[in-house]
Design an enzyme around this catalytic site. Structure first.
Site, PDB file in Angstrom:
ATOM      1  N   HIS A   1     -15.096  -1.149   9.420  1.00  0.00           N
ATOM      2  CA  HIS A   1     -14.310  -1.501   8.228  1.00  0.00           C
ATOM      3  C   HIS A   1     -13.922  -2.980   8.251  1.00  0.00           C
ATOM      4  O   HIS A   1     -12.759  -3.333   8.112  1.00  0.00           O
ATOM      5  CB  HIS A   1     -13.062  -0.617   8.142  1.00  0.00           C
ATOM      6  CG  HIS A   1     -12.219  -0.876   6.918  1.00  0.00           C
ATOM      7  ND1 HIS A   1     -12.711  -0.751   5.637  1.00  0.00           N
ATOM      8  CD2 HIS A   1     -10.926  -1.265   6.796  1.00  0.00           C
ATOM      9  CE1 HIS A   1     -11.743  -1.050   4.771  1.00  0.00           C
ATOM     10  NE2 HIS A   1     -10.664  -1.371   5.448  1.00  0.00           N
TER      11      HIS A   1
ATOM     12  N   ILE B   1       0.841  -1.199   0.000  1.00  0.00           N
ATOM     13  CA  ILE B   1       0.000   0.000   0.000  1.00  0.00           C
ATOM     14  C   ILE B   1       0.874   1.246   0.000  1.00  0.00           C
ATOM     15  O   ILE B   1       0.622   2.201  -0.724  1.00  0.00           O
ATOM     16  CB  ILE B   1      -0.936   0.032   1.222  1.00  0.00           C
ATOM     17  CG1 ILE B   1      -1.907  -1.148   1.207  1.00  0.00           C
ATOM     18  CG2 ILE B   1      -1.709   1.354   1.286  1.00  0.00           C
ATOM     19  CD1 ILE B   1      -2.709  -1.315   2.483  1.00  0.00           C
ATOM     20  N   GLY B   2       1.927   1.223   0.815  1.00  0.00           N
ATOM     21  CA  GLY B   2       2.738   2.413   1.034  1.00  0.00           C
ATOM     22  C   GLY B   2       3.379   2.982  -0.209  1.00  0.00           C
ATOM     23  O   GLY B   2       3.445   4.204  -0.383  1.00  0.00           O
TER      24      GLY B   2
ATOM     25  N   ASP C   1     -14.246   1.102   1.219  1.00  0.00           N
ATOM     26  CA  ASP C   1     -15.610   0.575   1.193  1.00  0.00           C
ATOM     27  C   ASP C   1     -16.505   1.452   0.318  1.00  0.00           C
ATOM     28  O   ASP C   1     -17.384   0.963  -0.389  1.00  0.00           O
ATOM     29  CB  ASP C   1     -16.180   0.494   2.610  1.00  0.00           C
ATOM     30  CG  ASP C   1     -15.314  -0.356   3.523  1.00  0.00           C
ATOM     31  OD1 ASP C   1     -14.746  -1.350   3.042  1.00  0.00           O
ATOM     32  OD2 ASP C   1     -15.193   0.006   4.714  1.00  0.00           O
TER      33      ASP C   1
END
Length: 330
Positions: A190, A27-28, A163
């Site tokens: 979440h 992700i980073g 989401d």
């Protein structure tokens, strides 16, 4: 997408430092790239246990008006000092068969330690938590900040934007519409059944029951599709990076004085505190102090009322799990 209704008078003169904790991960890395493209970010600090200087050097070549530097563990305080926004994607990814809660034991310790560093070096920063399970890691950050005497409930956010993005995309596939034009509010938390899309407040409130239930289930468990498709090689990283960059960008918009900046987020919320639920995701207006307004859920269908009830039952346990972790592992 441009939002012409906002006032841009302040944003042009504000410079912001954003720190990414976990910048070397799945992700980073894309998150760091997307933040480099945000014109409000003028100082981008990238931290990880390993690899951050390389990511920093790479991203620094993108020709936007910001400086970039990668930091290794011994320089974490420097990475955080002066930060206006800290985004935390650090942690281990899910593997097939794992729930977000299965990540708790590993990621809880990581988030606790990073929260301590934030509390000590940038206590006034807006903290945006991506690390799963968000329903528990956000309370962990809150408890750490409380223990240091610097907790500001208006500056702590659990990033639930993925989401919202999934809801827009999945609805558009059913309705054969452009997902850019689909605005679906998602509330609750979440993970799994705590994710509650409010379809009754969208243009698609008249879906037949079978289609509606399948759509809600896909929004709630859409992450499993990615985990399975990656076959043990990770979870949602690119879509999560987009979600994280969008939310961090909205926080920056609010800090800079723009108006009508509204995003759903898992925050310290007054909505259900009388039921023992200290955190809940709903629409939040973002401003110069962080959270400006926590919006009520609005009119719900009977089915959504039941989904929210089930979500709250799970959230109480998730939140308590984070609180207890810090008590037992200060």
């Amino acid at each position: 997408m441009l939002r012409f209704s906002r006032s841009f008078s302040k944003s042009a003169i504000n410079n912001y430092k954003v720190t990414v904790l976990g910048a070397g991960g799945g992700i980073g890395q894309p998150l760091s790239l997307l933040l480099k493209l945000n014109h409000k970010v003028t100082d981008l600090a990238l931290y990880d246990l390993r690899g951050a200087p390389g990511v920093g050097a790479d991203v620094s070549h993108v020709p936007t008006n910001s400086t970039v530097k990668g930091y290794e563990p011994e320089n974490l305080p420097e990475a955080l000092k002066g930060s206006d926004v800290v985004v935390i994607p650090a942690g281990v990814p899910r593997k097939p068969g794992m729930t977000r809660d299965d990540l708790f034991n590993t990621n809880a310790s990581i988030v606790r330690d990073l929260a301590k560093a934030c509390a000590e070096n940038c206590p006034d920063a807006a903290i945006c938590v991506i690390s799963n399970p968000v329903n528990s890691t956000v309370p962990i950050v809150a408890e750490v900040f409380k223990s240091k005497g610097v907790y500001n409930p208006k500056k702590l956010f659990g990033v639930t934007t993925l989401d919202v993005l999934r809801a827009s995309r999945f609805v558009s596939e059913i309705a054969n519409t452009n997902p850019v034009n689909e605005k679906i509010t998602v509330v609750g938390g979440h993970s799994g059944i705590t994710i509650v899309p409010l379809l009754s407040q969208s243009k698609h409130k008249d879906l037949d029951t079978e289609t509606r239930d399948a759509l809600i289930h896909r929004i709630q468990f859409g992450g499993d599709e990615v985990v399975q498709a990656k076959n043990g090689a990770g979870s949602a990283t690119l879509s999560m990076a987009q979600a994280g960059a969008r939310f961090a960008g909205s926080v920056l918009d609010g800090l800079s004085g723009e108006t009508d900046v509204i995003e759903p987020s898992f925050v310290d919320s007054p909505l259900f505190k009388d039921e023992g639920i200290d955190f809940f995701s709903s629409k939040v207006t973002l401003g110069v102090e962080g959270v400006k307004t926590v919006h009520p859920l609005g009119q719900l269908s009977e089915h959504e009322e039941e989904l929210v009830r089930l979500a709250k039952e799970t959230l109480i346990k998730n939140i308590q799990k984070g609180v207890e972790f810090v008590k037992q592992n200060p």
